[in-house]
Design a protein around this motif. Structure first.
Motif, PDB file in Angstrom:
ATOM      1  N   GLY A 181       0.770  -1.316   0.172  1.00 29.14           N
ATOM      2  CA  GLY A 181      -0.083  -0.041   0.107  1.00 29.14           C
ATOM      3  C   GLY A 181       1.120   1.176   0.093  1.00 29.14           C
ATOM      4  N   ILE A 182       0.603   2.341   0.636  1.00 28.15           N
ATOM      5  CA  ILE A 182       1.012   3.165   1.175  1.00 28.15           C
ATOM      6  C   ILE A 182       1.269   3.548   2.476  1.00 28.15           C
ATOM      7  N   PHE A 183       2.651   3.481   2.767  1.00 22.76           N
ATOM      8  CA  PHE A 183       2.927   3.757   4.247  1.00 22.76           C
ATOM      9  C   PHE A 183       3.507   5.469   4.511  1.00 22.76           C
ATOM     10  N   ARG A 184       3.155   5.959   5.536  1.00 26.71           N
ATOM     11  CA  ARG A 184       4.152   7.965   5.904  1.00 26.71           C
ATOM     12  C   ARG A 184       5.017   7.070   6.883  1.00 26.71           C
ATOM     13  N   ILE A 185       6.114   7.819   6.699  1.00 22.67           N
ATOM     14  CA  ILE A 185       7.677   7.582   7.005  1.00 22.67           C
ATOM     15  C   ILE A 185       6.663   8.385   8.504  1.00 22.67           C
ATOM     16  N   GLU A 186       7.145   7.953   9.518  1.00 25.78           N
ATOM     17  CA  GLU A 186       7.002   9.127  11.370  1.00 25.78           C
ATOM     18  C   GLU A 186       8.125   8.648  11.447  1.00 25.78           C
ATOM     19  N   GLY A 187       8.250  10.293  11.999  1.00 21.64           N
ATOM     20  CA  GLY A 187       9.732  11.264  13.166  1.00 21.64           C
ATOM     21  C   GLY A 187       9.602  12.365  13.134  1.00 21.64           C
ATOM     22  N   GLU A 188      10.504  12.884  13.529  1.00 23.14           N
ATOM     23  CA  GLU A 188      10.942  14.258  13.976  1.00 23.14           C
ATOM     24  C   GLU A 188      10.983  14.578  12.165  1.00 23.14           C
ATOM     25  N   ASP A 189      10.740  15.449  12.239  1.00 23.55           N
ATOM     26  CA  ASP A 189      10.383  16.731  11.056  1.00 23.55           C
ATOM     27  C   ASP A 189       9.827  15.621  10.295  1.00 23.55           C
ATOM     28  N   LYS A 190       8.862  14.836  10.088  1.00 30.59           N
ATOM     29  CA  LYS A 190       8.766  13.804   8.864  1.00 30.59           C
ATOM     30  C   LYS A 190       7.709  13.990   8.099  1.00 30.59           C
ATOM     31  N   GLY A 191       7.255  13.899   7.470  1.00 31.50           N
ATOM     32  CA  GLY A 191       5.368  13.627   7.052  1.00 31.50           C
ATOM     33  C   GLY A 191       5.923  13.832   5.479  1.00 31.50           C
ATOM     34  N   TRP A 192       4.754  14.043   3.987  1.00 32.04           N
ATOM     35  CA  TRP A 192       4.516  13.916   3.192  1.00 32.04           C
ATOM     36  C   TRP A 192       4.604  15.858   3.011  1.00 32.04           C
ATOM     37  N   ALA A 193       5.000  16.295   2.040  1.00 32.54           N
ATOM     38  CA  ALA A 193       5.749  17.681   1.726  1.00 32.54           C
ATOM     39  C   ALA A 193       4.561  18.333   2.282  1.00 32.54           C
ATOM     40  N   PRO A 194       4.677  19.593   1.438  1.00 27.37           N
ATOM     41  CA  PRO A 194       3.542  20.759   2.323  1.00 27.37           C
ATOM     42  C   PRO A 194       2.823  20.761   0.571  1.00 27.37           C
TER      43      PRO A 194
END
Length: 494
Positions: A181-194
């Motif tokens: 599927g699609i997994f968004r990686i988590e962590g400090e300052d992580k996430g999709w581009a704005p």
């Protein structure tokens, strides 16, 4: 690196995309390109867009499954030294041969993702809805995915940078569970581009495929700039075609383009591929980049595709509606076909063979845009497509572009199935031309070519019509065209 404004449109420049998706995996493409350089110059090609030239996930990879961007066909990685197209030495020889002919070279650069990692890593990630990437469809959990790249076959040559999970924003597979599927990686300052920096299709279209690169990470920014400097200096290219920009943080892209031009030359050419039919999205991207790059005119391609499918049911007067060609021609790279639109590909939108000469007549003889000829439309298609291209017609149209297609353009868009335009010529190329096309029955159109041509006799360069037409005292004539055809009328040589 040639310094003649990138072979661009104000020189009546013409680009050729020198590859397609189904080229044979014989490692001889760079050799073919080198041997073809003189011929390309002779027919009027001023720039060549080459395929991604670095190591992909396997030898057969077209270049969009990016593995190691420092390996241009030099190291034994992924079971091969050469790429699909040949070795680094052969690549550099091809570029040098093109430069000797005064032809500029634009490299296809894929910055969105990396594939074929060397090892897996474990990290926290959240499964998200593929139709809305902001929506979690499960709990954040530890997953295992292919995100560690250390390129053992290259052994630190050119760069010792190693990629880890925190250099990416998303992946598609969890090796622990086998989930896809699609997994968004988590962590400090992580996430999709704005959202304001990528397409908002599917909520946020940062993620496309493989391990999605995170361009908010300082180490990624530094390494990518280091690589692009190395790449430009190593290959001596004159420009870059930026792949899939709607999936990449546009703030980073703007910074990267500015960095390249500050280091090398303001005329270093960039063309961005933002695959969307709505002009507004391309215009917004251009505005964000202060109109400092060109863009592929995607809507115009789709209009050509639709016209080829609908025959006389398509209103040719609407051909340029909603296009870069119409609204921002200075930034438009016009194309009839490319590797993504050819049959069998994910963005298949094939322009039917009967219409291709008309389409090339429109883009090659117009004063608007920077036209690009597709490799297979000239040399014929590989794979399962039984079409040998329209080389004869393209050769004539390229000749017409070099000799006649200059000066002011006047459009005659007054009939749904028969349209035309004229070029007045300029001081160095005073002849000009008259172009007429029909997607229906045999047609005609009165057009003005200039009173200086009064009494001149015009013939059809394409020889689709055998008549000779005399320009009247007012500089006008009624020009003819066959059914579903194109004619290019020029003054008969004395």
């Amino acid at each position: 690196m040639l310094q003649v404004n990138g072979g661009r449109k104000n020189m009546n420049g013409t680009m050729m995309q020198y590859f397609e998706w189904d080229l044979p995996n014989d490692g001889k493409h760079w050799q073919r390109l080198k041997e073809d350089a003189e011929h390309l110059k002779e027919i009027g090609i001023t720039s060549v867009w080459i395929p991604p030239c670095y190591k992909g996930v396997g030898q057969e990879d077209v270049g969009y499954g990016v593995y190691d961007m420092y390996d241009l066909g030099e190291f034994d990685q992924k079971g091969t030294v050469r790429t699909k197209y040949g070795t680094k030495k052969e690549l550099l020889e091809a570029i040098e041969a093109l430069h000797k002919q005064g032809i500029h070279v634009y490299a296809d650069v894929v910055l969105n993702h990396k594939g074929g990692a060397d090892e897996t890593e474990t990290f926290e990630a959240t499964p998200v809805n593929e139709d809305n990437r902001h929506e979690a469809i499960g709990e954040t959990r530890e997953i295992e995915a292919w995100t560690y790249f250390n390129f053992p076959g290259r052994n630190g040559e050119y760069s010792d940078f190693e990629w880890h999970w925190y250099h990416f924003s998303g992946v598609s597979d969890d090796e622990k569970t086998g989930d896809h599927g699609i997994f968004r990686i988590e962590g400090e300052d992580k996430g999709w581009a704005p959202d304001e920096h990528v397409s908002t299709e599917y909520g946020n279209f940062d993620y496309l495929m493989f391990a999605d690169i995170d361009y908010s990470h300082p180490e990624v920014i530094e390494e990518t700039k280091k690589w692009i400097h190395w790449f430009i200096e190593e290959t001596n290219i004159d420009g870059i075609r930026l792949d899939a920009v709607k999936h990449i943080d546009s703030a980073f892209m703007k910074d990267l383009i500015e960095d390249v031009r500050e280091t090398y030359d303001d005329d270093f050419f960039f063309v961005a591929e933002y695959w969307h039919q709505r002009y507004k999205f391309l215009e917004d991207y251009l505005e964000e980049h202060e109109y400092a790059l060109s863009m592929m005119d995607v809507r115009f391609h789709y209009a050509l595709h639709e016209a080829s499918k609908q025959h006389n049911e398509f209103d040719l007067r609407r051909l340029i509606d909603g296009t870069l060609y119409k609204s921002n021609a200075e930034q438009a790279v016009t194309f009839v076909e490319n590797h993504d639109s050819q049959p069998g590909q994910s963005l298949e939108s094939y322009v039917e063979p009967w219409f291709k000469p008309l389409a090339y007549g429109f883009i090659l003889l117009s004063s608007y845009g920077y036209p690009c000829v597709f490799y297979s439309d000239y040399y014929g298609y590989s794979g399962e497509i039984e079409y040998e291209g329209c080389r004869k017609e393209i050769d004539i149209l390229l000749h017409a572009r070099e000799e006649y297609a200059y000066g002011e353009q006047s459009n005659y868009l007054d009939h749904d199935n028969c349209i035309g335009f004229t070029r007045t010529g300029d001081d160095e190329h005073p002849e000009g031309c008259a172009v007429i096309m029909s997607n229906g029955e045999e047609g005609y159109k009165e057009m003005y070519v200039g009173d200086l041509h009064a009494g001149d006799v015009y013939i059809d360069l394409l020889k689709n019509r055998e008549e000779e037409i005399t320009i009247d005292d007012e500089g006008k004539a009624t020009f003819l065209v066959n059914a579903e055809s194109l004619s290019v009328w020029v003054r008969k040589p004395e």
